[in-house]
Design an enzyme around this catalytic site. Structure first.
Site, PDB file in Angstrom:
ATOM      1  N   VAL A  56      -4.000  -3.655   8.035  1.00 35.92           N
ATOM      2  CA  VAL A  56      -4.695  -3.093   9.190  1.00 35.92           C
ATOM      3  C   VAL A  56      -3.918  -1.857   9.637  1.00 35.92           C
ATOM      4  O   VAL A  56      -2.727  -1.940   9.926  1.00 35.92           O
ATOM      5  CB  VAL A  56      -4.784  -4.113  10.340  1.00 35.92           C
ATOM      6  CG1 VAL A  56      -5.471  -3.495  11.554  1.00 35.92           C
ATOM      7  CG2 VAL A  56      -5.527  -5.358   9.880  1.00 35.92           C
ATOM      8  N   ASP A 101       0.841  -1.201   0.000  1.00 37.67           N
ATOM      9  CA  ASP A 101       0.000   0.000   0.000  1.00 37.67           C
ATOM     10  C   ASP A 101       0.875   1.249   0.000  1.00 37.67           C
ATOM     11  O   ASP A 101       1.240   1.779   1.047  1.00 37.67           O
ATOM     12  CB  ASP A 101      -0.994   0.011   1.155  1.00 37.67           C
ATOM     13  CG  ASP A 101      -2.170  -0.914   0.920  1.00 37.67           C
ATOM     14  OD1 ASP A 101      -2.199  -1.579  -0.133  1.00 37.67           O
ATOM     15  OD2 ASP A 101      -3.075  -0.966   1.780  1.00 37.67           O
ATOM     16  N   HIS A 109     -10.613  -5.727   8.765  1.00 37.23           N
ATOM     17  CA  HIS A 109      -9.997  -6.803   7.961  1.00 37.23           C
ATOM     18  C   HIS A 109      -9.836  -8.096   8.761  1.00 37.23           C
ATOM     19  O   HIS A 109      -8.921  -8.885   8.498  1.00 37.23           O
ATOM     20  CB  HIS A 109      -8.638  -6.351   7.407  1.00 37.23           C
ATOM     21  CG  HIS A 109      -8.693  -5.074   6.624  1.00 37.23           C
ATOM     22  ND1 HIS A 109      -9.521  -4.916   5.535  1.00 37.23           N
ATOM     23  CD2 HIS A 109      -8.032  -3.894   6.780  1.00 37.23           C
ATOM     24  CE1 HIS A 109      -9.357  -3.689   5.051  1.00 37.23           C
ATOM     25  NE2 HIS A 109      -8.470  -3.060   5.784  1.00 37.23           N
ATOM     26  N   ASN A 124      -3.339  -4.266  -1.418  1.00 33.92           N
ATOM     27  CA  ASN A 124      -4.616  -4.159  -2.131  1.00 33.92           C
ATOM     28  C   ASN A 124      -4.763  -2.824  -2.848  1.00 33.92           C
ATOM     29  O   ASN A 124      -5.443  -2.736  -3.883  1.00 33.92           O
ATOM     30  CB  ASN A 124      -5.800  -4.370  -1.178  1.00 33.92           C
ATOM     31  CG  ASN A 124      -5.815  -3.408  -0.012  1.00 33.92           C
ATOM     32  OD1 ASN A 124      -4.868  -3.372   0.773  1.00 33.92           O
ATOM     33  ND2 ASN A 124      -6.877  -2.635   0.119  1.00 33.92           N
TER      34      ASN A 124
END
Length: 465
Positions: free
Chosen positions: A353, A193, A325, A230
């Protein structure tokens, strides 16, 4: 082994015993001031474009081979392709060498990238400072990096650990804290990320450019080891973008081919005394998939007499006691956790997270359809699992935790920060987590880590399950 090294070993053992005195699992009582996390505006100083026509920008480096004797140098030119060569020389030499790379571009919806350069410098000497230049003429820019020591079992090395960084004001604090931490990281293990461009309308890829300029102050000088998260998927069929990970793979190259990996999303590197395995939480990982078959073959290759420290990076955590999550990594855990225990992985770092958590050494591999055993248990052959997704991105902190705190969870706190892993030798490493609200030297959580292959003693920091 010399007397001084023996003394260091004994000191590390004593310190580990003192530092890891068993207490109950901790949910931190630290109260962070409630503030909205917002991205820095486009005219922020940290996003400044370097002066001059077609000046290289977004410079970043990563390891370029399997063993640490090559470096991938990447950058972007905006006005025209320019030169894809890198001029480099060692600190103790005036003889300049040239490596040549390639250029690529991409489009994403209504965005067209600049000219993205990737150049691999090979056959570098270990433990050597190199200077390098990119660009041509009056807009040439100069940087430097230091190669790692030669791979070996007792080679000390310090990694920084950052995840889910983004480009908010909190992101800037995280990067500043890492830069000024007196435990100086020599390379960053980044657990996914990066830019969070997908949080903008149409996945505004301008935010990939701003992020590259923001982190250049670190990424141009020390390698960041990349993991895909993601927010790198960028799959948006509603605007015609159906190729996952397009911006990430165009901008960030990794040395996956050097080790026989089949995809850019999973690969290993050796660095000093560590063997780093990067996995993909968002690629197929079930039985018979390429990632599964690759990992099944890769883990037995690790020679712990050469690289004692076996570390795995992924994005989605397997052990997570936050309600955010929650259990998203469960299917991947079921597939791969028995291998991690079998091969005595030392540490697993994840993000996703937006908080911090460190587990004890636990496993949940005993279940079969008859016995019904489905609870994590203390396992000294298992890794310590650490969630470090607290880099500071605009989505803010994950503050909602499961209650009571699971017994496998040693420490958890919803604050932004970073961590360091300071490998001392084949038996001991010192791990510490640093929250942004503290002074640069303050450790909010720490432990002495005992190597699972060479010194598999109980290094728990909480009472037994």
């Amino acid at each position: 082994m010399g007397a001084s090294r023996t003394g260091c070993y004994l000191l590390a053992v004593v310190l580990a015993a003192v530092m890891n005195a068993a207490i109950a699992g901790i949910t931190s009582s630290f109260i962070r001031k409630v503030e909205k996390t917002v991205d820095m505006p486009l005219d922020s100083d940290v996003f400044r474009v370097p002066p001059g026509y077609n000046a290289p920008q977004q410079v970043h480096i990563t390891q370029g081979d399997h063993v640490g004797k090559a470096m991938i140098v990447s950058w972007v030119t905006v006005d025209e392709p320019g030169s894809s060569k890198v001029v480099y020389w060692s600190e103790n030499s005036q003889h300049k060498k040239v490596a040549r790379g390639n250029i690529r571009t991409y489009t994403y919806f209504n965005y067209t990238s600049g000219y993205i350069h990737h150049c691999t410098i090979r056959n570098l000497e270990y433990n050597t400072k190199y200077y390098y230049e990119v660009g041509i003429g009056n807009t040439t820019r100069s940087f430097w990096f230091t190669t790692p020591p030669e791979v070996g079992p007792d080679v000390p090395y310090t990694f920084g650990l950052i995840g889910d960084l983004g480009q908010s004001f909190d992101s800037n604090r995280t990067l500043t804290h890492y830069e000024r931490n007196p435990i100086k990281g020599q390379a960053v293990l980044f657990v996914g990320d990066l830019s969070y461009a997908d949080n903008y309308p149409n996945h505004d890829n301008v935010r990939w450019d701003t992020w590259g300029r923001f982190v250049e102050r670190s990424t141009a000088y020390q390698p960041w080891i990349w993991t895909a998260g993601n927010h790198e998927i960028d799959f948006a069929p509603e605007i015609g973008e159906t190729k996952p990970f397009k911006p990430f793979t165009k901008r960030y190259h990794v040395p996956y081919k050097a080790s026989g990996s089949t995809e850019t999303f999973w690969y290993p590197i050796k660095r000093a005394s560590a063997y780093i395995i990067v996995l993909s939480s968002y690629s197929a990982y079930g039985k018979y998939t390429p990632q599964y078959k690759w990992l099944e073959e890769e883990l037995p290759k690790v020679n712990r007499t050469e690289t004692p420290w076996l570390i795995v990076l992924m994005h989605s955590p397997w052990y997570n006691s936050y309600n955010y999550h929650y259990m998203e990594g469960e299917t991947m855990r079921v597939m791969y956790e028995p291998w991690f225990v079998q091969h005595k992985v030392d540490l697993v770092f994840a993000g996703h997270v937006h908080a911090y958590e460190r587990s004890e050494r636990v496993s949940n591999v005993a279940y079969d359809i008859v016995n019904g055993k489905c609870t994590p248990v203390r396992d000294q052959s298992a890794p310590v699992y650490i969630t470090i997704g607290d880099g500071g991105n605009l989505e803010g902190l994950a503050t909602n935790m499961t209650d009571p705190q699971p017994e496998y969870s040693a420490f958890r706190e919803a604050s932004f920060g970073h961590a360091t892993l300071d490998i001392k030798n084949r038996t001991h490493a010192y791990y510490s987590w640093h929250r942004n609200q503290d002074g640069y030297a303050v450790e909010a959580d720490s432990m002495w880590v005992s190597n699972r292959f060479w010194h598999p003693v109980d290094d728990s920091t909480t009472t037994k399950l």
